[in-house]
Design a protein around this motif. Structure first.
Motif, PDB file in Angstrom:
ATOM      1  N   ILE A 121       0.860  -1.189   0.000  1.00 48.60           N
ATOM      2  CA  ILE A 121       0.000   0.000   0.000  1.00 48.60           C
ATOM      3  C   ILE A 121       0.895   1.238   0.000  1.00 48.60           C
ATOM      4  O   ILE A 121       1.745   1.390   0.883  1.00 48.60           O
ATOM      5  N   ALA A 122       0.708   2.126  -0.981  1.00 48.40           N
ATOM      6  CA  ALA A 122       1.425   3.406  -0.953  1.00 48.40           C
ATOM      7  C   ALA A 122       0.592   4.376  -0.123  1.00 48.40           C
ATOM      8  O   ALA A 122      -0.594   4.574  -0.404  1.00 48.40           O
ATOM      9  N   ALA A 123       1.200   4.952   0.904  1.00 47.72           N
ATOM     10  CA  ALA A 123       0.541   5.989   1.713  1.00 47.72           C
ATOM     11  C   ALA A 123       1.222   7.299   1.331  1.00 47.72           C
ATOM     12  O   ALA A 123       2.288   7.646   1.852  1.00 47.72           O
ATOM     13  N   VAL A 124       0.602   8.013   0.393  1.00 47.44           N
ATOM     14  CA  VAL A 124       1.259   9.166  -0.241  1.00 47.44           C
ATOM     15  C   VAL A 124       0.990  10.418   0.596  1.00 47.44           C
ATOM     16  O   VAL A 124      -0.133  10.908   0.668  1.00 47.44           O
ATOM     17  N   ASN A 125       2.067  10.905   1.209  1.00 47.27           N
ATOM     18  CA  ASN A 125       1.950  11.957   2.218  1.00 47.27           C
ATOM     19  C   ASN A 125       2.231  13.354   1.670  1.00 47.27           C
ATOM     20  O   ASN A 125       2.108  14.328   2.413  1.00 47.27           O
ATOM     21  N   GLY A 126       2.659  13.473   0.414  1.00 46.75           N
ATOM     22  CA  GLY A 126       3.015  14.800  -0.117  1.00 46.75           C
ATOM     23  C   GLY A 126       3.319  14.666  -1.597  1.00 46.75           C
ATOM     24  O   GLY A 126       2.637  13.933  -2.313  1.00 46.75           O
ATOM     25  N   ASP A 153      -3.327  14.078   8.888  1.00 49.34           N
ATOM     26  CA  ASP A 153      -2.952  13.408  10.139  1.00 49.34           C
ATOM     27  C   ASP A 153      -3.607  12.028  10.294  1.00 49.34           C
ATOM     28  O   ASP A 153      -3.343  11.326  11.263  1.00 49.34           O
ATOM     29  N   GLN A 154      -4.456  11.665   9.324  1.00 47.71           N
ATOM     30  CA  GLN A 154      -5.125  10.356   9.385  1.00 47.71           C
ATOM     31  C   GLN A 154      -4.508   9.332   8.436  1.00 47.71           C
ATOM     32  O   GLN A 154      -4.902   8.159   8.428  1.00 47.71           O
ATOM     33  N   LEU A 155      -3.537   9.778   7.610  1.00 49.92           N
ATOM     34  CA  LEU A 155      -3.054   8.930   6.510  1.00 49.92           C
ATOM     35  C   LEU A 155      -2.513   7.581   6.990  1.00 49.92           C
ATOM     36  O   LEU A 155      -2.940   6.528   6.523  1.00 49.92           O
ATOM     37  N   LEU A 156      -1.578   7.623   7.932  1.00 48.77           N
ATOM     38  CA  LEU A 156      -0.962   6.354   8.343  1.00 48.77           C
ATOM     39  C   LEU A 156      -1.940   5.481   9.114  1.00 48.77           C
ATOM     40  O   LEU A 156      -1.920   4.254   8.987  1.00 48.77           O
ATOM     41  N   ASP A 157      -2.809   6.105   9.915  1.00 48.39           N
ATOM     42  CA  ASP A 157      -3.802   5.298  10.631  1.00 48.39           C
ATOM     43  C   ASP A 157      -4.731   4.588   9.651  1.00 48.39           C
ATOM     44  O   ASP A 157      -5.099   3.428   9.856  1.00 48.39           O
ATOM     45  N   GLU A 158      -5.109   5.298   8.591  1.00 48.86           N
ATOM     46  CA  GLU A 158      -5.985   4.679   7.591  1.00 48.86           C
ATOM     47  C   GLU A 158      -5.244   3.547   6.869  1.00 48.86           C
ATOM     48  O   GLU A 158      -5.812   2.474   6.613  1.00 48.86           O
ATOM     49  N   ALA A 159      -3.959   3.787   6.549  1.00 47.17           N
ATOM     50  CA  ALA A 159      -3.165   2.732   5.898  1.00 47.17           C
ATOM     51  C   ALA A 159      -3.065   1.519   6.824  1.00 47.17           C
ATOM     52  O   ALA A 159      -3.211   0.372   6.377  1.00 47.17           O
ATOM     53  N   ASP A 213       0.329  -1.965  -4.910  1.00 46.09           N
ATOM     54  CA  ASP A 213      -0.934  -2.600  -5.298  1.00 46.09           C
ATOM     55  C   ASP A 213      -2.092  -1.611  -5.309  1.00 46.09           C
ATOM     56  O   ASP A 213      -2.978  -1.695  -6.140  1.00 46.09           O
ATOM     57  N   PHE A 214      -2.104  -0.682  -4.344  1.00 45.98           N
ATOM     58  CA  PHE A 214      -3.040   0.437  -4.408  1.00 45.98           C
ATOM     59  C   PHE A 214      -2.502   1.588  -3.587  1.00 45.98           C
ATOM     60  O   PHE A 214      -1.500   1.451  -2.884  1.00 45.98           O
ATOM     61  N   ARG A 215      -3.165   2.746  -3.701  1.00 49.75           N
ATOM     62  CA  ARG A 215      -2.650   3.979  -3.130  1.00 49.75           C
ATOM     63  C   ARG A 215      -3.709   4.709  -2.337  1.00 49.75           C
ATOM     64  O   ARG A 215      -4.845   4.840  -2.819  1.00 49.75           O
ATOM     65  N   ILE A 216      -3.335   5.164  -1.137  1.00 46.16           N
ATOM     66  CA  ILE A 216      -4.168   6.140  -0.458  1.00 46.16           C
ATOM     67  C   ILE A 216      -3.298   7.386  -0.291  1.00 46.16           C
ATOM     68  O   ILE A 216      -2.064   7.299  -0.303  1.00 46.16           O
ATOM     69  N   ALA A 217      -3.945   8.533  -0.173  1.00 47.67           N
ATOM     70  CA  ALA A 217      -3.158   9.774  -0.151  1.00 47.67           C
ATOM     71  C   ALA A 217      -3.759  10.760   0.822  1.00 47.67           C
ATOM     72  O   ALA A 217      -4.985  10.784   1.039  1.00 47.67           O
ATOM     73  N   SER A 218      -2.914  11.590   1.410  1.00 41.37           N
ATOM     74  CA  SER A 218      -3.417  12.662   2.251  1.00 41.37           C
ATOM     75  C   SER A 218      -3.928  13.771   1.325  1.00 41.37           C
ATOM     76  O   SER A 218      -3.502  13.889   0.166  1.00 41.37           O
ATOM     77  N   ALA A 219      -4.839  14.583   1.862  1.00 43.13           N
ATOM     78  CA  ALA A 219      -5.496  15.607   1.045  1.00 43.13           C
ATOM     79  C   ALA A 219      -4.479  16.588   0.468  1.00 43.13           C
ATOM     80  O   ALA A 219      -4.755  17.234  -0.548  1.00 43.13           O
TER      81      ALA A 219
END
Ligand code: CO8
Length: 255
Positions: free
Chosen positions: A100-105, A185-191, A119-125
């Motif tokens: 999982i890519a946790a894209v922070n910036g 501030d929720q990115l890593l918790d969501e990942a 495999d998939f990506r979540i990102a901070s706003a």
């Protein structure tokens, strides 16, 4: 191997990996690829790991390949640098658990390519995505020309690749380049939440569903169906038997 760029930390059965070269916005250099290759070898056969989360330290996920390292390369050195990156990024797809890519910036150039190899990506706003290679007179070298049209579509891919436009997380979501947007501030918790949910499923099923889906994308449709048939049988008599038995007995499965 001593890592100077990668910071791995194992949290139960979830492997977190932070790319940490914030003074260069985590730009990808030869050292990075050596460390990543070594790290992937070290985790590939570890049955205790059920998901890998990759993120960046500071204001960037990764701001691209290291321009300072590439500036004086010859054409053959450029090709070799591209081959190394493609080989290392292809290893994410071969891992038996999701990445999982946790894209922070900033996820620019090689950074967006790294995210797309997951495999998939979540990102901070506040994440930003782009393929700005043409601004430098270059083309992508870590498979954006191949992965981006497969993840989005030909026109969106060529739009991003030719305009070099940097898009925000909401736009990336609307193109289906990423799967979810969170508050910063929720990115890593969501990942972690997603990784933990995946880790609770049957590990053989997760390995097989990733393998069949990824391989099938490169195959003729009916050959892909045959591959699914073949592997559908694998969990019977072991993990699948336990999962189905647990359902019928109204209890949690013991994998
Ligand atoms: N490579 C090397 N150093 C970088 C990179 C990079 N890609 N990006 C940023 N840095 C460095 C800066 O030079 C700067 O260093 P210093 O403090 O020593 O001057 C430091 O990081 C901080 O950067 P900025 O001061 O520029 O930070 P800003 O917040 O002002 O700007 C940006 C942030 C907009 C992200 C800006 O840094 C930027 O535009 N970076 C370059 C983005 C880019 O063009 N990326 C694509 C690179 S090419 C690529 O990825 C090709 C991939 C395929 C290669 C295949 C192999 C051949």
């Amino acid at each position: 191997m001593e890592y100077s760029i990668l910071k791995p930390s194992l949290e139960g059965n979830i492997q977190l990996l932070t790319i940490s070269r914030p003074e260069a916005l985590n730009a990808l250099n030869s050292r990075f690829f050596g460390e990543m290759d070594h790290f992937l070898t070290s985790i590939a056969g570890n049955p205790a790991i059920r998901a890998l989360i990759i993120t960046g330290e500071g204001k960037a996920f990764v701001a691209g390949a290291d321009i300072a390292e590439m500036v004086n390369m010859t054409p053959d050195q450029g090709r070799a640098f591209s081959a190394t990156g493609q080989q290392v990024f292809n290893r994410f797809g071969a891992l038996p658990f999701p990445v999982i890519a946790a894209v922070n910036g900033f996820a620019l150039g090689g950074g967006m390519e790294l995210a797309m190899a997951c495999d998939f990506r979540i990102a901070s706003a506040n994440a930003r995505f782009g393929q700005p290679e043409v601004n430098l007179g270059l083309i992508p070298g870590y498979a954006a020309t191949q992965r981006l049209p497969r993840l989005t579509n030909l026109a969106d891919a060529l739009y991003l690749l030719t305009t070099a436009e940097v898009i925000d997380a909401a736009t990336a979501l609307s193109m289906r380049l990423i799967q979810k947007v969170t508050e910063p501030d929720q990115l890593l918790d969501e990942a972690r939440r997603l990784a933990t949910a995946i880790a609770s499923k049957g590990p053989l099923a997760i390995k097989l569903v990733k393998e069949v889906t990824r391989k099938g994308m490169g195959m003729d449709y009916h050959d892909g169906e045959k591959l699914e048939q073949l592997h559908f049988g694998d969990p019977f008599g072991n993990e699948g038997a336990e999962g189905m038995k647990a359902f019928l007995e109204k209890r949690k499965p013991q994998w």
